[in-house]
Design a protein around this motif. Structure first.
Motif, mmCIF file in Angstrom:
data_model
loop_
_atom_site.group_PDB
_atom_site.id
_atom_site.type_symbol
_atom_site.label_atom_id
_atom_site.label_comp_id
_atom_site.label_asym_id
_atom_site.label_seq_id
_atom_site.Cartn_x
_atom_site.Cartn_y
_atom_site.Cartn_z
ATOM 1 N N THR A 248 0.832 -1.216 0.000
ATOM 2 C CA THR A 248 0.000 0.000 0.000
ATOM 3 C C THR A 248 0.861 1.257 0.000
ATOM 4 O OG1 THR A 248 -1.774 -1.139 1.175
ATOM 5 C CG2 THR A 248 -1.785 1.257 1.253
ATOM 6 N N ASN A 249 1.855 1.304 0.874
ATOM 7 C CA ASN A 249 2.668 2.515 0.998
ATOM 8 C C ASN A 249 3.538 2.748 -0.230
ATOM 9 O OD1 ASN A 249 1.528 2.914 3.445
ATOM 10 N ND2 ASN A 249 3.401 2.839 4.628
ATOM 11 N N SER A 250 4.076 1.681 -0.802
ATOM 12 C CA SER A 250 4.886 1.843 -2.015
ATOM 13 C C SER A 250 4.033 2.348 -3.172
ATOM 14 C CB SER A 250 5.536 0.506 -2.389
ATOM 15 O OG SER A 250 6.434 0.086 -1.396
ATOM 16 N N ALA A 251 2.819 1.787 -3.297
ATOM 17 C CA ALA A 251 1.915 2.216 -4.367
ATOM 18 C C ALA A 251 1.471 3.664 -4.151
ATOM 19 C CB ALA A 251 0.702 1.298 -4.424
ATOM 20 N N PHE A 252 1.217 4.029 -2.906
ATOM 21 C CA PHE A 252 0.803 5.406 -2.599
ATOM 22 C C PHE A 252 1.930 6.390 -2.918
ATOM 23 C CE2 PHE A 252 0.055 9.096 0.083
ATOM 24 C CZ PHE A 252 -1.304 9.314 -0.102
ATOM 25 N N THR B 100 1.569 9.313 -5.719
ATOM 26 C CA THR B 100 1.788 10.679 -5.225
ATOM 27 C C THR B 100 2.881 11.362 -6.028
ATOM 28 O OG1 THR B 100 1.113 10.065 -2.990
ATOM 29 C CG2 THR B 100 2.419 12.072 -3.211
ATOM 30 N N ASN B 101 3.947 10.604 -6.316
ATOM 31 C CA ASN B 101 5.043 11.139 -7.104
ATOM 32 C C ASN B 101 4.565 11.559 -8.492
ATOM 33 O OD1 ASN B 101 7.822 11.604 -7.968
ATOM 34 N ND2 ASN B 101 7.615 9.700 -9.091
ATOM 35 N N PHE B 102 3.746 10.702 -9.138
ATOM 36 C CA PHE B 102 3.278 11.001 -10.493
ATOM 37 C C PHE B 102 2.431 12.261 -10.523
ATOM 38 C CE2 PHE B 102 0.121 10.839 -13.842
ATOM 39 C CZ PHE B 102 0.911 10.624 -14.970
ATOM 40 N N PHE B 103 1.373 12.315 -9.719
ATOM 41 C CA PHE B 103 0.470 13.459 -9.770
ATOM 42 C C PHE B 103 1.118 14.711 -9.156
ATOM 43 C CE2 PHE B 103 -2.669 9.945 -10.006
ATOM 44 C CZ PHE B 103 -3.192 10.273 -11.244
ATOM 45 N N GLY B 104 2.026 14.512 -8.200
ATOM 46 C CA GLY B 104 2.739 15.657 -7.627
ATOM 47 C C GLY B 104 3.628 16.342 -8.651
ATOM 48 N N GLU B 105 4.116 15.583 -9.631
ATOM 49 C CA GLU B 105 4.945 16.159 -10.692
ATOM 50 C C GLU B 105 4.086 16.764 -11.797
ATOM 51 O OE1 GLU B 105 8.364 14.842 -13.915
ATOM 52 O OE2 GLU B 105 7.103 13.327 -12.984
ATOM 53 N N ARG B 106 3.006 16.070 -12.182
ATOM 54 C CA ARG B 106 2.211 16.515 -13.337
ATOM 55 C C ARG B 106 1.385 17.756 -13.055
ATOM 56 N NH1 ARG B 106 5.225 12.339 -14.795
ATOM 57 N NH2 ARG B 106 4.870 11.661 -16.942
ATOM 58 N N LEU B 107 0.693 17.803 -11.923
ATOM 59 C CA LEU B 107 -0.233 18.910 -11.671
ATOM 60 C C LEU B 107 0.442 20.291 -11.681
ATOM 61 C CD1 LEU B 107 -2.592 17.274 -9.033
ATOM 62 C CD2 LEU B 107 -3.148 17.945 -11.374
ATOM 63 N N PRO B 108 1.637 20.454 -11.090
ATOM 64 C CA PRO B 108 2.290 21.769 -11.177
ATOM 65 C C PRO B 108 2.753 22.124 -12.594
ATOM 66 C CG PRO B 108 3.169 20.493 -9.344
ATOM 67 C CD PRO B 108 2.373 19.557 -10.182
ATOM 68 N N ASN B 109 2.781 21.112 -13.494
ATOM 69 C CA ASN B 109 3.261 21.358 -14.858
ATOM 70 C C ASN B 109 2.136 21.327 -15.887
ATOM 71 O OD1 ASN B 109 6.283 21.588 -14.766
ATOM 72 N ND2 ASN B 109 6.043 19.654 -13.671
ATOM 73 N N LEU B 110 0.914 21.658 -15.454
ATOM 74 C CA LEU B 110 -0.222 21.654 -16.371
ATOM 75 C C LEU B 110 -0.031 22.640 -17.525
ATOM 76 C CD1 LEU B 110 -3.369 21.315 -14.075
ATOM 77 C CD2 LEU B 110 -2.514 19.682 -15.758
ATOM 78 N N LEU B 111 0.592 23.781 -17.236
ATOM 79 C CA LEU B 111 0.829 24.771 -18.293
ATOM 80 C C LEU B 111 1.692 24.168 -19.392
ATOM 81 C CD1 LEU B 111 0.552 27.673 -19.361
ATOM 82 C CD2 LEU B 111 2.588 28.264 -18.018
ATOM 83 N N HIS B 112 2.755 23.493 -18.997
ATOM 84 C CA HIS B 112 3.646 22.859 -19.974
ATOM 85 C C HIS B 112 2.909 21.755 -20.737
ATOM 86 C CE1 HIS B 112 7.160 21.337 -21.898
ATOM 87 N NE2 HIS B 112 7.231 20.229 -21.161
ATOM 88 N N ILE B 113 2.092 21.001 -20.031
ATOM 89 C CA ILE B 113 1.334 19.917 -20.671
ATOM 90 C C ILE B 113 0.371 20.475 -21.714
ATOM 91 C CG2 ILE B 113 -0.428 18.145 -20.263
ATOM 92 C CD1 ILE B 113 0.935 17.661 -17.523
#
Length: 577
Positions: A196-200, A204-217
């Motif tokens: 559970t913790n590894s998957a979380f 978290t790592n994926f969405f934590g990186e993508r959401l701040p870069n929505l402009l670039h996306i």
């Protein structure tokens, strides 16, 4: 891969438990409140045992006996109050412990060497503070609960023994089966928490990186592709959840198996005794009620062990992080007040056995001069910067400041003497004033701040803002352009007044209009300092007094502009690009 032997697995498990215990020694626990929870837990078990005769009386129709109703009401109210108070204080202890565990983990993370974060995506450490810490109190609660459970088992057994000693002794055979079930369920719980913790952490790592870069996306028209990647990341989390559920499905049957087997044995034996007249029906019911209490407490061992292994699985990563030695800020030697030459002497560095970045390099960074380090991407330029900031240490060789080895110098003093300007945002959530003064130990007047801003060519746009120095900025919601943010960083360094200045691609990614002002700010900042800069900007490189050319981790040439032009094929290629 070679399979681990049972002996190796046991040794590894013991080492893991020792690591967890050392972690708890570093956490400030609410010992006073924990003692109250401990005592009240015993009170709950005692009142539970006192309620059994009343339950038997209800089941056998003996409620007409004198004092039954008053006694039953008093004991029931006492049980409800004791359990409620114990539960409330237990929750309070959990909240206090979680707060202190997060303090400990955050304090540890912020003091770890940068080399730890270079080996793993820093985004993954977010869940170490937010998610992994949530299971920390379970282990403490389990230890408290275990003692009260043992007391509850003992109390129920003594009561059973007084009703019918031989049958009570037979019931003890259920304890080994309960312990075995507890061990199996605990192993499953530990694995489930790790999954559970590894998957979380991964999601978290994926969405934590993508959401701040929505402009670039969005500007790259990558919405569909990133959506697909997000779905894939979510599917991986779902697969981990299924793996967890596959284990969870078997926990309850395994845990209750011992209870049912013992219950069948008790009822079979007791019913025979009732039929042959060696036991009365009232005795059987009373014995059965004490047995239920006995087995309920025995079964709680399984639940406690599961919770303990859950806590073990949840905290295993942060406990290992707590074992890593903190970055040592205090050194034996003080940093000289006057600027000194920096000498790389046969320095090599590898991130791994397969990845050697720097190969036996030697060169000098002269004091009071501007030194440019140039080379192709991947040649080792940024690694040199990390070594200078002491984010990493050389694999071989040494770096000297004057006559002293830099590893022996006071790191806090060294970083206080270094201004570090790098590519990208260098802001924290707060006002412009707070960002310019960030890291300064002394108080700065607005006059000083504005003067530094003027030298950094930042005064005009600051004054153009309605709130001036109180304008709020952040990494993800800034009211300033990239060039303006870079000039704030320059103003910060000007206020800091360091002896040494390190610049890593300081003008990269800045628009042409801002670049001229940033360069002017940099020129003002560099005056009279020992400057080390990594750059592809030939306007800056040509201003350097000393140039070091790196080619695939080795020094191809070093000297002034004319010297490296005549002695470095790579430098000439870079100049003509």
């Amino acid at each position: 891969m070679k399979q681990k032997t049972l002996k190796e697995k046991i040794r590894e498990s013991m080492a893991s438990w020792k690591t967890l215990l050392r972690f708890y020694r570093k956490v400030k626990l609410p010992w006073g409140w924990l003692l109250v929870v401990f005592l009240l837990s015993f009170g709950v078990k005692e009142v539970q045992a006192q309620l059994v005769p009343y339950s038997t009386a209800i089941q056998t129709g003996a409620i007409e006996e004198g004092g039954f109703l008053v006694g039953y009401i008093v004991m029931s109210v006492m049980y409800a109050i004791t359990e409620a108070v114990q539960g409330g204080i237990n929750e309070l202890c959990g909240a206090k412990t979680l707060k202190n565990v997060r303090h400990t983990v955050w304090g540890k993370l912020i003091r770890l060497p940068m080399s730890v974060f270079n080996k793993e995506d820093p985004q993954r450490f977010v869940s170490r503070v937010t998610q992994d810490t949530t299971g920390a109190y379970a282990a403490v609660a389990c230890v408290i609960q275990l003692w009260s459970i043992i007391y509850g088992i003992y109390t129920a057994f003594i009561k059973m023994y007084r009703v019918y000693d031989e049958l009570a002794l037979i019931m003890l055979t259920g304890i080994p089966m309960t312990i075995l079930a507890s061990w199996i369920c605990g192993k499953m719980q530990y694995t489930m928490e790790r999954i559970t913790n590894s998957a979380f952490a991964a999601i978290t790592n994926f969405f934590g990186e993508r959401l701040p870069n929505l402009l670039h996306i969005k500007t790259s028209s990558m919405e569909d592709e990133e959506y697909a990647k997000g779905v894939a990341a979510n599917n991986e989390k779902y697969k981990a959840d299924i793996r967890r559920l596959n284990r969870f499905v078997f926990q309850s049957p395994i845990g209750t198996l011992a209870t049912y087997i013992n219950q069948i044995i008790l009822l079979v034996v007791a019913s025979v005794m009732v039929r042959n007249g060696s036991m009365k029906m009232g005795q059987m019911i009373n014995l059965y009620n004490y047995y239920l209490l006995f087995m309920a407490n025995s079964f709680m061992i399984t639940a406690v062990w599961q919770s303990l292994k859950m806590s073990h699985g949840a905290c295993s990563t942060i406990a290992k992080l707590a074992e890593i030695e903190d970055e040592k800020l205090d050194g034996a030697l003080e940093v000289p007040r006057e600027s000194q030459d920096i000498t790389f002497e046969k320095v090599s560095f590898s991130y791994s056995e397969e990845q050697t970045v720097l190969k036996d390099i030697s060169f000098v960074i002269p004091e009071g001069k501007v030194t440019a380090i140039v080379g192709e991407n991947g040649s080792g330029k940024s690694t040199i910067i990390k070594l200078l900031e002491r984010f990493e240490i050389p694999t071989a060789g040494r770096i000297q400041l004057g006559a002293e080895d830099m590893k022996d110098l006071n790191l806090a003093q060294w970083r206080d003497q270094v201004g570090y300007l790098f590519q990208g945002n260098q802001v924290v959530k707060g006002s412009i004033r707070e960002n310019i003064c960030y890291g300064l130990e002394r108080e700065c007047s607005d006059e000083e701040i504005l003067k530094a801003a003027e030298q950094a060519c930042a005064l005009e746009f600051i004054q153009a803002k309605e709130e001036g120095l109180d304008t709020q900025v952040s990494q993800f919601d800034s009211k300033l352009s990239g060039g303006e943010l870079q000039r704030l960083a320059i103003a910060r360094i000007i206020l800091k007044k360091p002896q040494y200045l390190i610049m890593d691609e300081a003008t990269s990614g800045i628009d042409v209009v801002s670049e001229a002002e940033v360069l002017e700010g940099l020129t003002n900042m560099m005056e009279g300092k020992t400057v080390i800069m990594v750059s592809h900007d030939m306007n800056l490189i040509k201003k350097a007094d000393h140039i070091v050319v790196l080619n695939d981790g080795v020094i191809e040439a070093s000297g002034d502009y004319d010297h490296v032009t005549h002695n470095s094929v790579l430098f000439n290629q870079l100049v003509t690009v």
